[in-house]
Design a protein around this motif. Structure first.
Motif, PDB file in Angstrom:
ATOM      1  N   LEU A 285       0.833  -1.201   0.000  1.00  0.00           N
ATOM      2  CA  LEU A 285       0.000   0.000   0.000  1.00  0.00           C
ATOM      3  C   LEU A 285       0.868   1.250   0.000  1.00  0.00           C
ATOM      4  CD1 LEU A 285      -2.609  -0.991   2.749  1.00  0.00           C
ATOM      5  CD2 LEU A 285      -2.420  -1.813   0.395  1.00  0.00           C
ATOM      6  N   TYR A 286       0.323   2.338  -0.590  1.00  0.00           N
ATOM      7  CA  TYR A 286       1.035   3.616  -0.672  1.00  0.00           C
ATOM      8  C   TYR A 286       0.065   4.757  -0.357  1.00  0.00           C
ATOM      9  CZ  TYR A 286       4.462   0.781  -3.169  1.00  0.00           C
ATOM     10  OH  TYR A 286       5.357  -0.207  -3.518  1.00  0.00           O
ATOM     11  N   PHE A 287       0.526   5.670   0.489  1.00  0.00           N
ATOM     12  CA  PHE A 287      -0.285   6.838   0.838  1.00  0.00           C
ATOM     13  C   PHE A 287       0.655   7.955   1.264  1.00  0.00           C
ATOM     14  CE2 PHE A 287       0.010   3.912   4.411  1.00  0.00           C
ATOM     15  CZ  PHE A 287       0.431   4.711   5.456  1.00  0.00           C
ATOM     16  N   VAL A 288       0.104   9.160   1.479  1.00  0.00           N
ATOM     17  CA  VAL A 288       0.910  10.316   1.875  1.00  0.00           C
ATOM     18  C   VAL A 288       0.332  10.896   3.156  1.00  0.00           C
ATOM     19  CG1 VAL A 288       2.068  12.402   1.048  1.00  0.00           C
ATOM     20  CG2 VAL A 288       1.043  10.814  -0.602  1.00  0.00           C
ATOM     21  N   THR A 289       1.211  11.265   4.082  1.00  0.00           N
ATOM     22  CA  THR A 289       0.772  11.856   5.348  1.00  0.00           C
ATOM     23  C   THR A 289       0.897  13.374   5.308  1.00  0.00           C
ATOM     24  OG1 THR A 289       2.984  11.608   6.304  1.00  0.00           O
ATOM     25  CG2 THR A 289       1.415   9.810   6.660  1.00  0.00           C
ATOM     26  N   GLY A 290       0.139  14.015   6.189  1.00  0.00           N
ATOM     27  CA  GLY A 290       0.136  15.474   6.270  1.00  0.00           C
ATOM     28  C   GLY A 290       0.967  15.990   7.421  1.00  0.00           C
ATOM     29  N   ASN A 291       0.599  17.177   7.885  1.00  0.00           N
ATOM     30  CA  ASN A 291       1.364  17.875   8.918  1.00  0.00           C
ATOM     31  C   ASN A 291       1.303  17.176  10.266  1.00  0.00           C
ATOM     32  OD1 ASN A 291       1.900  19.877   7.078  1.00  0.00           O
ATOM     33  ND2 ASN A 291       0.274  21.225   7.800  1.00  0.00           N
ATOM     34  N   SER A 292       2.248  17.548  11.118  1.00  0.00           N
ATOM     35  CA  SER A 292       2.218  17.152  12.513  1.00  0.00           C
ATOM     36  C   SER A 292       2.700  18.351  13.332  1.00  0.00           C
ATOM     37  CB  SER A 292       3.079  15.911  12.740  1.00  0.00           C
ATOM     38  OG  SER A 292       2.889  15.405  14.036  1.00  0.00           O
ATOM     39  N   ASN A 312      -0.474  -6.589   5.185  1.00  0.00           N
ATOM     40  CA  ASN A 312      -1.124  -6.936   6.458  1.00  0.00           C
ATOM     41  C   ASN A 312      -1.110  -5.781   7.452  1.00  0.00           C
ATOM     42  OD1 ASN A 312       1.542  -6.883   7.267  1.00  0.00           O
ATOM     43  ND2 ASN A 312       1.665  -9.066   7.781  1.00  0.00           N
ATOM     44  N   LEU A 313      -0.627  -4.628   7.031  1.00  0.00           N
ATOM     45  CA  LEU A 313      -0.550  -3.414   7.872  1.00  0.00           C
ATOM     46  C   LEU A 313       0.330  -3.610   9.096  1.00  0.00           C
ATOM     47  CD1 LEU A 313      -4.263  -2.150   7.770  1.00  0.00           C
ATOM     48  CD2 LEU A 313      -2.378  -1.641   6.198  1.00  0.00           C
ATOM     49  N   ASN A 314       1.260  -4.539   8.991  1.00  0.00           N
ATOM     50  CA  ASN A 314       2.122  -4.835  10.123  1.00  0.00           C
ATOM     51  C   ASN A 314       3.419  -4.040  10.111  1.00  0.00           C
ATOM     52  OD1 ASN A 314       2.624  -6.554  12.499  1.00  0.00           O
ATOM     53  ND2 ASN A 314       4.289  -7.400  11.266  1.00  0.00           N
ATOM     54  N   THR A 315       3.813  -3.538   8.909  1.00  0.00           N
ATOM     55  CA  THR A 315       5.145  -2.952   8.793  1.00  0.00           C
ATOM     56  C   THR A 315       5.151  -1.792   7.807  1.00  0.00           C
ATOM     57  OG1 THR A 315       6.086  -5.167   9.106  1.00  0.00           O
ATOM     58  CG2 THR A 315       7.571  -3.460   8.304  1.00  0.00           C
ATOM     59  N   VAL A 316       5.793  -0.698   8.196  1.00  0.00           N
ATOM     60  CA  VAL A 316       6.148   0.344   7.238  1.00  0.00           C
ATOM     61  C   VAL A 316       7.410  -0.128   6.530  1.00  0.00           C
ATOM     62  CG1 VAL A 316       6.989   2.698   6.970  1.00  0.00           C
ATOM     63  CG2 VAL A 316       5.061   2.239   8.482  1.00  0.00           C
ATOM     64  N   LEU A 317       7.301  -0.375   5.228  1.00  0.00           N
ATOM     65  CA  LEU A 317       8.404  -0.968   4.471  1.00  0.00           C
ATOM     66  C   LEU A 317       9.407   0.059   3.989  1.00  0.00           C
ATOM     67  CD1 LEU A 317       6.233  -3.414   2.330  1.00  0.00           C
ATOM     68  CD2 LEU A 317       7.628  -3.999   4.333  1.00  0.00           C
ATOM     69  N   SER A 318       8.927   1.259   3.700  1.00  0.00           N
ATOM     70  CA  SER A 318       9.798   2.298   3.157  1.00  0.00           C
ATOM     71  C   SER A 318       9.052   3.615   3.228  1.00  0.00           C
ATOM     72  CB  SER A 318      10.176   1.963   1.708  1.00  0.00           C
ATOM     73  OG  SER A 318      11.078   2.903   1.173  1.00  0.00           O
ATOM     74  N   LEU A 319       9.795   4.722   3.155  1.00  0.00           N
ATOM     75  CA  LEU A 319       9.128   6.019   3.102  1.00  0.00           C
ATOM     76  C   LEU A 319      10.030   7.033   2.414  1.00  0.00           C
ATOM     77  CD1 LEU A 319      10.419   8.098   5.468  1.00  0.00           C
ATOM     78  CD2 LEU A 319       9.191   6.552   6.962  1.00  0.00           C
ATOM     79  N   PHE A 320       9.389   8.097   1.934  1.00  0.00           N
ATOM     80  CA  PHE A 320      10.110   9.238   1.377  1.00  0.00           C
ATOM     81  C   PHE A 320       9.597  10.495   2.058  1.00  0.00           C
ATOM     82  CE2 PHE A 320       9.864  12.912  -1.476  1.00  0.00           C
ATOM     83  CZ  PHE A 320      11.221  13.172  -1.638  1.00  0.00           C
ATOM     84  N   THR A 321      10.515  11.301   2.577  1.00  0.00           N
ATOM     85  CA  THR A 321      10.181  12.564   3.218  1.00  0.00           C
ATOM     86  C   THR A 321      11.008  13.671   2.581  1.00  0.00           C
ATOM     87  OG1 THR A 321       9.962  11.341   5.302  1.00  0.00           O
ATOM     88  CG2 THR A 321       9.945  13.749   5.422  1.00  0.00           C
ATOM     89  N   PRO A 322      10.376  14.699   1.995  1.00  0.00           N
ATOM     90  CA  PRO A 322      11.167  15.806   1.457  1.00  0.00           C
ATOM     91  C   PRO A 322      12.053  16.414   2.536  1.00  0.00           C
ATOM     92  CG  PRO A 322       8.871  15.979   0.761  1.00  0.00           C
ATOM     93  CD  PRO A 322       8.927  14.896   1.799  1.00  0.00           C
ATOM     94  N   SER A 323      13.267  16.790   2.159  1.00  0.00           N
ATOM     95  CA  SER A 323      14.218  17.295   3.157  1.00  0.00           C
ATOM     96  C   SER A 323      13.772  18.619   3.770  1.00  0.00           C
ATOM     97  CB  SER A 323      15.600  17.458   2.521  1.00  0.00           C
ATOM     98  OG  SER A 323      15.555  18.364   1.435  1.00  0.00           O
ATOM     99  N   GLY A 369      10.960   0.392  -5.117  1.00  0.00           N
ATOM    100  CA  GLY A 369      11.825  -0.544  -4.408  1.00  0.00           C
ATOM    101  C   GLY A 369      12.468   0.062  -3.188  1.00  0.00           C
ATOM    102  N   ASN A 370      12.703   1.371  -3.224  1.00  0.00           N
ATOM    103  CA  ASN A 370      13.296   2.089  -2.085  1.00  0.00           C
ATOM    104  C   ASN A 370      12.880   3.543  -2.223  1.00  0.00           C
ATOM    105  OD1 ASN A 370      14.760   3.211  -0.040  1.00  0.00           O
ATOM    106  ND2 ASN A 370      16.773   2.731  -0.908  1.00  0.00           N
ATOM    107  N   LEU A 371      11.885   3.964  -1.451  1.00  0.00           N
ATOM    108  CA  LEU A 371      11.338   5.310  -1.631  1.00  0.00           C
ATOM    109  C   LEU A 371      12.368   6.401  -1.359  1.00  0.00           C
ATOM    110  CD1 LEU A 371       7.735   4.935  -0.127  1.00  0.00           C
ATOM    111  CD2 LEU A 371       8.430   4.904  -2.524  1.00  0.00           C
ATOM    112  N   GLY A 372      13.382   6.125  -0.562  1.00  0.00           N
ATOM    113  CA  GLY A 372      14.492   7.067  -0.471  1.00  0.00           C
ATOM    114  C   GLY A 372      14.730   7.723   0.861  1.00  0.00           C
ATOM    115  N   GLY A 373      13.849   7.496   1.855  1.00  0.00           N
ATOM    116  CA  GLY A 373      14.057   8.136   3.144  1.00  0.00           C
ATOM    117  C   GLY A 373      13.890   9.633   3.057  1.00  0.00           C
ATOM    118  N   LYS A 374      14.595  10.352   3.919  1.00  0.00           N
ATOM    119  CA  LYS A 374      14.522  11.809   3.905  1.00  0.00           C
ATOM    120  C   LYS A 374      15.530  12.331   2.888  1.00  0.00           C
ATOM    121  CE  LYS A 374      13.817  15.679   7.053  1.00  0.00           C
ATOM    122  NZ  LYS A 374      13.754  16.110   8.465  1.00  0.00           N
TER     123      LYS A 374
END
Length: 535
Positions: A285-292, A312-323, A369-374
């Motif tokens: 699954l892929y989605f985008v989060t907002g502010n915190s 199975n919603l058990n694990t965040v596999l990867s993420l990308f966060t703009p710097s 395959g690897n969203l890239g982190g921050k």
């Protein structure tokens, strides 16, 4: 799951199919069963054989029907041909458009004749939850349902006021009668926070089910955000799932929104201007989060991020966060104001990349395959500017793979360049489509195939230029542009008023997706559905 061409096996169904095909002018009928057409959220119907750039630009194309509804529509219409309607005065086989309103009413509308076949209400909506008038005075069915065409089942989340308390329920409805196929379930969940002992409970009064539903992996998924950032520490982003056959909830809901405390502002809402959670061929699954509240750590709070989640919603596999995440957070420039588009490098390939833009207007290409982190860049290098995006991108191919961005007030056609590296090359731009609400809008693409002669058309719905009122909504427009440019321009084919919008709040955007299927274009807005086609 995608825009599909219907095939039938029985003789009776075949006769009905032929009759409906003659009525619609189509030799085969396409269905639209999920938000933005498929689980990639491509926005592309490649099976449109009736509408062409020539006849859409002619006087033969225009409004056919205006259907009155009971409340505002924040969901996308869904289309299923040859449904055996078993209730109401118009029983029998129909090509059905399903439209869900903020009054918790689902309408079954004859997509060929524009007549209401049947409607069903699922209880009183919640009025102005948390004093938030974003997207209407009522909140009922706010996220686009999803249909399992093989199982003849629609899944929908309703928001009802029960004994004075807001309540979310997930329903599995029969397509022909809107009857419950299994008992509906109350949405509930909890998870452990990062201190290892504090349990955080889902509270329906503070959570908004805005994104379109997803069916994948034998499950139904729904995401939740906040009401106008209100609710303080009670409101957090959630992604939940249920077994599609039984509606039993999945045991996990781990999206890493687990910090114990913060400044009291909401954490990592998932709203995406109504865009649906996306899924790749492996069911991730892929989605985008907002502010915190400036508490990002990439582990227990992942705001302003594209997130890859296990089925199975058990694990965040990867993420990308703009710097520039701290600046986005501080200025309320949600990266999560737009959805995720999954992108194959060729029309026949599995998804290999993603594209997502937010309020700041930067569109990033990402590696699945690897969203890239921050990071300051995605796999396409420096992000491209598309204009402020309360919006969602579309994808199509005419021999060249394209993205259509819809930030600001212009649609921009981008070529997806794969060599020497994956990048976006701006090809053409439409004229401005107007709208005085937050920037951005929603598009769909129709074409007859995926080759050079496929004749793609880009469809868009503008937000209103005036706020309007309940009795006189501000007009919205339907636009069509030729998808194959002339020079650096996307030629305009069509423009007409397509309904109206009443905006009781500053952020009550008309997040309207035009739906194209079987020679018709469906636009749902404030208390109405308009159907366009050839006269």
């Amino acid at each position: 799951m995608s825009v599909k061409t219907l095939t039938l096996s029985t003789a009776t169904a075949a006769v009905t199919f032929v009759a409906l095909a003659l009525l619609t002018g189509c030799g085969s009928l396409a269905s639209v069963v999920t938000y933005h057409y498929d689980n990639y959220r491509s926005g592309w119907n490649r099976n449109e054989t009736t509408l062409t750039s020539t006849n859409v630009a002619s006087s033969s194309f225009g409004q056919l029907f205006d259907v009155s509804l009971d409340d505002q529509v924040d969901t996308q219409p869904l289309i299923v041909p040859v449904v055996n309607v078993t209730v109401g005065p118009h029983q029998g086989a129909h090509n059905v458009a399903y439209v869900a309103t903020e009054n918790n009413t689902i309408y079954m509308i004859d997509a060929v004749k524009g007549a209401i076949l049947f409607s069903k209400n699922f209880g009183p909506p919640v009025p102005t939850p948390q004093n938030c008038n974003n997207n209407g005075p009522n909140v009922g069915i706010d996220g686009t349902p999803v249909i399992d065409e093989k199982a003849l089942t629609m899944y929908v989340v309703t928001y009802t006021l029960e004994s004075g308390q807001p309540m979310y329920r997930l329903h599995a409805l029969d397509l022909g009668s809107l009857a419950e196929k299994v008992p509906n379930v109350v949405v509930s969940a909890s998870h452990l926070l990062s201190d290892g002992h504090t349990v955080f409970n889902f509270q329906a009064a503070y959570q908004r089910q805005r994104p379109g539903l997803l069916e994948a992996n034998g499950n139904v998924y729904a995401a939740f955000g906040s009401f106008c950032d209100n609710g303080g520490s009670h409101s957090r982003g959630w992604v939940l799932g249920w077994n599609a056959a039984t509606l039993a909830p999945l045991p996990a809901n781990q999206m890493n929104d687990t910090q114990v405390s913060g400044s009291g502002r909401f954490l990592s809402s998932v709203w995406m201007s109504g865009s649906g959670i996306a899924a790749d061929n492996s069911g991730n699954l892929y989605f985008v989060t907002g502010n915190s509240d400036q508490t990002y750590d990439g582990a227990s709070d992942i705001q302003e991020s594209v997130v890859k989640e296990s089925p199975n919603l058990n694990t965040v596999l990867s993420l990308f966060t703009p710097s520039d995440q701290p600046a986005l957070d501080g200025a309320d420039l949600d990266y999560g104001s737009g959805g995720v588009l999954l992108l194959p490098k060729t029309p026949s390939a599995a998804a290999s990349a993603a594209a997502a833009a937010g309020k700041k207007g930067n569109l990033y290409l990402l590696d699945l395959g690897n969203l890239g982190g921050k990071s300051a860049t995605g796999i396409g290098g420096t992000p491209v500017s598309v204009g402020g995006c309360w919006c969602a991108q579309s994808y199509f191919s005419d021999g060249t793979v394209h993205i259509v961005s819809s930030g600001g007030s212009n649609a921009i056609l981008w070529n997806v360049q794969t060599s020497p590296s994956l990048s976006l090359i701006q090809k053409a731009t439409s004229g401005p489509i107007g709208g005085s609400q937050d920037p951005g809008f929603f598009t769909s693409v129709s074409s007859n195939g995926a080759g050079a002669s496929s004749d793609p058309i880009v469809w868009a719905v503008s937000r209103p230029d005036t706020p309007g009122s309940a009795s006189s909504p501000g007009p919205i427009g339907l636009w069509a542009f030729k998808g194959q440019p002339t020079g650096s321009a996307l030629p305009q084919l069509f423009h007409a008023t397509a309904g109206g919008w009443f905006t009781p709040g500053n952020n009550a955007n008309a997040n309207i997706v035009p739906v194209v299927a079987n020679g018709s274009v469906f636009v749902a807005s404030y208390k109405q559905l308009r159907i366009f086609g050839l006269h």
